[in-house]
Design a protein around this motif. Sequence first.
Motif, short mmCIF file in Angstrom:
data_model
loop_
_atom_site.label_atom_id
_atom_site.label_comp_id
_atom_site.label_asym_id
_atom_site.label_seq_id
_atom_site.Cartn_x
_atom_site.Cartn_y
_atom_site.Cartn_z
N TYR A 43 0.87 -1.18 0.00
CA TYR A 43 0.00 0.00 0.00
C TYR A 43 0.90 1.23 0.00
CZ TYR A 43 -3.31 3.56 1.36
OH TYR A 43 -4.06 4.70 1.38
N LYS A 57 -4.59 2.00 4.41
CA LYS A 57 -3.73 0.82 4.61
C LYS A 57 -4.55 -0.35 5.17
CE LYS A 57 -0.30 1.95 7.37
NZ LYS A 57 0.98 2.24 8.05
N HIS A 60 -6.91 -1.66 2.46
CA HIS A 60 -6.16 -2.36 1.41
C HIS A 60 -5.82 -3.80 1.83
CE1 HIS A 60 -3.08 -2.99 -1.70
NE2 HIS A 60 -2.27 -3.41 -0.73
N TYR A 61 -5.18 -3.94 3.00
CA TYR A 61 -4.73 -5.29 3.39
C TYR A 61 -5.91 -6.18 3.79
CZ TYR A 61 0.00 -3.70 2.79
OH TYR A 61 1.16 -3.23 2.22
#
Length: 206
Positions: A43, A57, A60-61
């Motif tokens: 990211y 972040k 995203h993960y």
Amino acid sequence: MPAPLRLFLASSNPGKLHEYRLLAEDGGARIDLLADFDGFPAYEETAPTFAENAAGKAEHYSRFTNEIVLADDSGLVVPALKGAPGVYSARYAGPNAGDADRVEKVLREMRTFEGEERLAQFVCVTALARRGRAFIITSDSVEGTLTKRPVGSGGFGYDPIFFLPQIGRTYAEASREEKNRLSHRGKAFRKALALLNEPVSLAWLA
Ligand code: IMP
């Protein structure tokens, strides 16, 4: 007794993981590193705010797992340096520099400042996300002053130059328990855990 809530930290920073492990234990949760964190597309933390980077972040993960993902964006904010290093704290002295280089750069830029001009804040935003959606975002900060040289060997990052008046020592001289009790990260994460245990969060996660 219900099993502790499990969170997975999206970070490659061992200093953060150590702190979060202890903080989670104190709050009846459990934290592990997100398995294969380095194997996922990275990211890019390019946003100008801590909040946007932390939420981005975490979201995203959390698209690569079914678990609850914790991300934080944190940094040192120095009013005399117009807020720098701020969101650029991790890469303030360039992409290949280490903690010592970043500390040295800040001290160099601060060399003409005295007294109250050396005030600084650590800021932390935590974000919890699941399946691509951030559902908790918290923030907190702590105020201290910048020392004129590094003091202490514990912690990570800018810890050796951040003097906390409440304890009369730098973050790097504080025990991990002491830092967690008072720190930007400790305070922001305790807020996140409290919200995580609210019925609205538990219902959304069910
Ligand atoms: P990021 O949140 O991973 O983007 O990185 C934040 C950067 O801010 C770290 O790499 C450290 O340089 C600095 N930082 C954040 N929190 C702390 C802390 O508790 N102690 C010392 N440095 C910190």
